[in-house]
Write a protein that holds these residues in place. Sequence first.
Motif, PDB file in Angstrom:
ATOM      1  N   VAL A   1       0.848  -1.194   0.000  1.00 30.74           N
ATOM      2  CA  VAL A   1       0.000   0.000   0.000  1.00 30.74           C
ATOM      3  C   VAL A   1       0.882   1.242   0.000  1.00 30.74           C
ATOM      4  CG1 VAL A   1      -1.715   1.291   1.355  1.00 30.74           C
ATOM      5  CG2 VAL A   1      -1.834  -1.202   1.231  1.00 30.74           C
ATOM      6  N   GLN A   2       0.409   2.263  -0.669  1.00 29.43           N
ATOM      7  CA  GLN A   2       1.159   3.519  -0.696  1.00 29.43           C
ATOM      8  C   GLN A   2       0.941   4.287   0.611  1.00 29.43           C
ATOM      9  OE1 GLN A   2       0.218   5.900  -4.128  1.00 29.43           O
ATOM     10  NE2 GLN A   2       2.041   7.171  -3.912  1.00 29.43           N
ATOM     11  N   GLU A   3       1.994   4.909   1.062  1.00 30.82           N
ATOM     12  CA  GLU A   3       1.923   5.727   2.269  1.00 30.82           C
ATOM     13  C   GLU A   3       0.790   6.747   2.169  1.00 30.82           C
ATOM     14  OE1 GLU A   3       5.561   7.777   3.062  1.00 30.82           O
ATOM     15  OE2 GLU A   3       4.810   8.758   4.879  1.00 30.82           O
ATOM     16  N   GLY A   4       0.021   6.861   3.246  1.00 33.30           N
ATOM     17  CA  GLY A   4      -1.076   7.813   3.280  1.00 33.30           C
ATOM     18  C   GLY A   4      -2.414   7.236   2.856  1.00 33.30           C
TER      19      GLY A   4
ATOM     20  N   ILE B   1      -5.261   3.892   2.534  1.00 36.02           N
ATOM     21  CA  ILE B   1      -5.846   2.950   3.483  1.00 36.02           C
ATOM     22  C   ILE B   1      -5.317   1.544   3.235  1.00 36.02           C
ATOM     23  CG2 ILE B   1      -7.869   2.580   2.013  1.00 36.02           C
ATOM     24  CD1 ILE B   1      -9.519   2.204   4.599  1.00 36.02           C
ATOM     25  N   SER B   2      -4.976   0.864   4.313  1.00 36.78           N
ATOM     26  CA  SER B   2      -4.612  -0.556   4.246  1.00 36.78           C
ATOM     27  C   SER B   2      -5.778  -1.356   4.804  1.00 36.78           C
ATOM     28  CB  SER B   2      -3.365  -0.847   5.084  1.00 36.78           C
ATOM     29  OG  SER B   2      -2.228  -0.195   4.577  1.00 36.78           O
ATOM     30  N   ILE B   3      -6.172  -2.388   4.076  1.00 31.33           N
ATOM     31  CA  ILE B   3      -7.265  -3.255   4.530  1.00 31.33           C
ATOM     32  C   ILE B   3      -6.761  -4.690   4.562  1.00 31.33           C
ATOM     33  CG2 ILE B   3      -9.601  -4.101   4.110  1.00 31.33           C
ATOM     34  CD1 ILE B   3     -10.182  -1.472   2.659  1.00 31.33           C
ATOM     35  N   LEU B   4      -6.730  -5.259   5.754  1.00 30.66           N
ATOM     36  CA  LEU B   4      -6.303  -6.647   5.925  1.00 30.66           C
ATOM     37  C   LEU B   4      -7.516  -7.481   6.299  1.00 30.66           C
ATOM     38  CD1 LEU B   4      -3.850  -4.688   7.373  1.00 30.66           C
ATOM     39  CD2 LEU B   4      -2.729  -6.883   7.058  1.00 30.66           C
TER      40      LEU B   4
ATOM     41  N   HIS C   1     -16.292 -13.068   8.970  1.00 29.73           N
ATOM     42  CA  HIS C   1     -15.215 -12.295   8.351  1.00 29.73           C
ATOM     43  C   HIS C   1     -14.907 -11.075   9.204  1.00 29.73           C
ATOM     44  CE1 HIS C   1     -12.856 -10.479   5.074  1.00 29.73           C
ATOM     45  NE2 HIS C   1     -13.427  -9.341   5.424  1.00 29.73           N
ATOM     46  N   LEU C   2     -13.631 -10.791   9.352  1.00 25.25           N
ATOM     47  CA  LEU C   2     -13.259  -9.527   9.970  1.00 25.25           C
ATOM     48  C   LEU C   2     -12.153  -8.881   9.168  1.00 25.25           C
ATOM     49  CD1 LEU C   2     -11.135 -10.013  13.177  1.00 25.25           C
ATOM     50  CD2 LEU C   2     -11.951 -11.958  11.908  1.00 25.25           C
ATOM     51  N   SER C   3     -12.053  -7.574   9.342  1.00 25.76           N
ATOM     52  CA  SER C   3     -11.034  -6.831   8.607  1.00 25.76           C
ATOM     53  C   SER C   3     -10.429  -5.765   9.508  1.00 25.76           C
ATOM     54  CB  SER C   3     -11.622  -6.201   7.341  1.00 25.76           C
ATOM     55  OG  SER C   3     -12.648  -5.291   7.665  1.00 25.76           O
TER      56      SER C   3
END
Lengths: 115, 112
Positions: free
Chosen positions: A13-16, A18-21, A72-74
């Motif tokens: 992911v690019q800095e700044g 959103i990251s979604i795991l 499911h969780l994220s």
Amino acid sequence: DQQVKQNSPSLSVQEGRISILNCDYTNSMFDYFLWYKKYPAEGPTFLISISSIKDKNEDGRFTVFLNKSAKHLSLHIVPSQPGDSAVYFCAASAFFPVRAQKLVFGQGTRLTINP
Amino acid sequence: EAGVTQFPSHSVIEKGQTVTLRCDPISGHDNLYWYRRVMGKEIKFLLHFVKESKQDESGMPNNRFLAERTGGTYSTLKVQPAELEDSGVYFCASSQAIYEQYFGPGTRLTVT
């Protein structure tokens, strides 16, 4: 039998942004879910958790969402920072047959934040 | 407050030898857990102590593994005799409440 699954071994992911795991589970007895972050040569560090009676828990840049019907969780991280680069583990614990305090972990997702 | 500590950080032994891992939990934590991560896979539960008593040892692989927690303080995990498949990272965790567990840095065990 993998009861907790993290199907993405890695995420970039690019800095700044959103990251979604993501994390899926199969055991309907799980009632508490946790996310841990792990740097190389260190132990997992507790990040955030959620009880099955809730569908969202927020702590600063970190938010965990739980969809019980989908099992499911994220974990959402926003905005993503370079220091967030690590392996993230999803974990769960069950209340049946007794309060089983052991944690069942997923395989982990390696998150890389690019500048 | 000091965190969970583990000793040694790394151990290399030959197949058939004995190794003892030590864990010192966070002071005041009654719950102590051992986990293992093999070959970069998921972290798997081994056993759980409440004070000096074994609450759950369902994850112990076989009788070559022996865990003790003397006086409800530190814990040791002995592997005797070690086999190649015992290689991995052994984590210790402790908790006061039921849910959040705090992990140590782990002991990397290599059996050759």
